[in-house]
Design a protein around this motif. Structure first.
Motif, short mmCIF file in Angstrom:
data_model
loop_
_atom_site.label_atom_id
_atom_site.label_comp_id
_atom_site.label_asym_id
_atom_site.label_seq_id
_atom_site.Cartn_x
_atom_site.Cartn_y
_atom_site.Cartn_z
N TYR A 62 23.79 29.18 43.94
CA TYR A 62 23.35 28.88 42.59
C TYR A 62 22.64 27.53 42.50
CZ TYR A 62 26.32 32.65 40.97
OH TYR A 62 26.90 33.85 40.76
N LEU A 63 22.36 26.91 43.62
CA LEU A 63 21.83 25.57 43.51
C LEU A 63 20.60 25.38 44.37
CD1 LEU A 63 23.91 23.19 45.73
CD2 LEU A 63 24.47 25.60 45.54
N THR A 64 19.72 24.56 43.88
CA THR A 64 18.55 24.13 44.64
C THR A 64 17.74 23.16 43.83
OG1 THR A 64 16.68 24.90 45.97
CG2 THR A 64 16.91 25.88 43.84
N ALA A 65 16.95 22.35 44.46
CA ALA A 65 15.87 21.58 43.84
C ALA A 65 16.21 21.10 42.44
CB ALA A 65 14.61 22.42 43.80
N ARG A 81 18.97 33.79 39.50
CA ARG A 81 19.92 34.07 40.58
C ARG A 81 21.06 34.95 40.07
NH1 ARG A 81 20.14 30.68 45.21
NH2 ARG A 81 21.91 32.01 45.77
N TRP A 82 21.56 34.64 38.87
CA TRP A 82 22.64 35.45 38.31
C TRP A 82 22.17 36.89 38.09
CZ3 TRP A 82 23.70 38.48 34.11
CH2 TRP A 82 25.03 38.80 33.87
N CYS A 83 21.02 37.04 37.46
CA CYS A 83 20.50 38.37 37.18
C CYS A 83 20.29 39.16 38.47
CB CYS A 83 19.18 38.29 36.41
SG CYS A 83 19.33 37.66 34.73
N ASN A 88 12.96 35.37 34.87
CA ASN A 88 13.50 34.02 34.92
C ASN A 88 12.87 33.19 36.03
OD1 ASN A 88 15.93 33.45 32.96
ND2 ASN A 88 16.11 35.60 33.56
N PHE A 89 12.67 33.79 37.20
CA PHE A 89 12.03 33.06 38.30
C PHE A 89 10.59 32.70 37.94
CE2 PHE A 89 15.18 35.57 40.99
CZ PHE A 89 16.04 34.49 41.14
N LEU A 90 9.89 33.62 37.27
CA LEU A 90 8.52 33.33 36.83
C LEU A 90 8.51 32.23 35.78
CD1 LEU A 90 7.00 36.92 36.60
CD2 LEU A 90 6.35 35.12 38.22
#
Length: 256
Positions: A1-4, A157-159, A191-193
């Motif tokens: 769940y983590l990054t940047a 990430r959750w989705c 969400n990523f977009l």
């Protein structure tokens, strides 16, 4: 769940009542303002720099324990240390230490991140339970900080994780909570977009997940496009290195 991890904007009225928003950080007392600038610069540096930022923040934890601007940097620093270590027990320690002084209702984004970290050490039942808590507090965090791309990455990430749940995991969720969590690859992609739109080139991991989503949706050209984007970003964190492995495997399947 983590990054940047990223700077956040758009604090809610609730948070503004506790401390000045990040946009108004120049109005903070000089000592805190200088500290925040210093740890932000260290966060962009080497592993030793990130360890130094963590040390500086811990020194001031008691003094600024009610300051939103300070606390989200402390949560970010715990995440940095979590990423850098490869020892499982040490990872667990960073998470449990941070959970001990967690104020979930006042700082929902912080609680959501810690749920994500803890999921790596839990049983299937507790992972699912943490998943519900993660989503609940992540939704609150997005309401408070709608301009933070990190939160949309986490939501993606959750989705995506929920969309990939196995039959048995869905059965366990239904047994524990009545109805299992639901989401789709399309929701993850959205969400990523969103994170990419808000912060172009946001992270290697975000690009890898964009490629995964497009692959799952049968859009090979778009998947390859984001694979290329991910390749253009150097692997810095441990999660970046794991993302690179995922990327290499993904490219193999796309080129078959």
């Amino acid at each position: 769940y983590l990054t940047a991890h990223t700077d956040s904007e758009g604090d809610s009225e609730e948070e503004k009542g506790r401390v000045k928003s990040p946009d108004a950080v120049v109005k903070l007392e000089e000592g805190l303002f200088n500290l925040l600038q210093q740890v932000d610069n260290l966060h962009k540096g080497s592993e030793d720099d990130k360890k130094e930022a963590f040390r500086l923040l811990l020194e001031k934890d008691d003094k600024y324990e009610n300051c939103v601007d300070f606390l989200w940097r402390l949560a970010r620093a715990y995440g940095d240390l979590f990423e850098m270590t490869t020892d499982t027990e040490e990872k667990r320690k960073y998470v449990t230490d941070e959970e001990q002084d967690l104020e979930a209702q006042s700082f929902p984004w912080k609680f959501a991140i810690m749920c994500g970290y803890m999921s790596q050490f839990e049983s299937v039942q507790n992972k699912i339970r943490n998943g519900y808590l993660f989503k609940e507090h992540l939704d609150k965090a997005i309401e408070l900080k709608p301009q933070d791309p990190f939160l949309y990455y986490l939501n993606g990430r959750w989705c995506y994780s929920v969309a990939q749940l196995s039959w048995i995991e869905k059965k366990v969720a239904a047994a524990l909570f009545g109805t299992p969590p639901t989401s789709t690859v399309e929701e993850a992609l959205h969400n990523f977009l969103k994170a990419e739109e808000m912060h172009p080139g946001y992270s290697k991991c975000n690009y890898v997940y964009l490629a995964k989503c497009y692959k799952d949706l049968g859009q090979k050209n778009n998947a390859l496009k984001y694979c290329d984007s991910a390749l253009s970003i150097l692997s810095v964190t441990n999660e970046d290195k794991e993302a690179q492995k995922d990327l290499e495997a993904l490219l193999l399947t796309l080129k078959l």
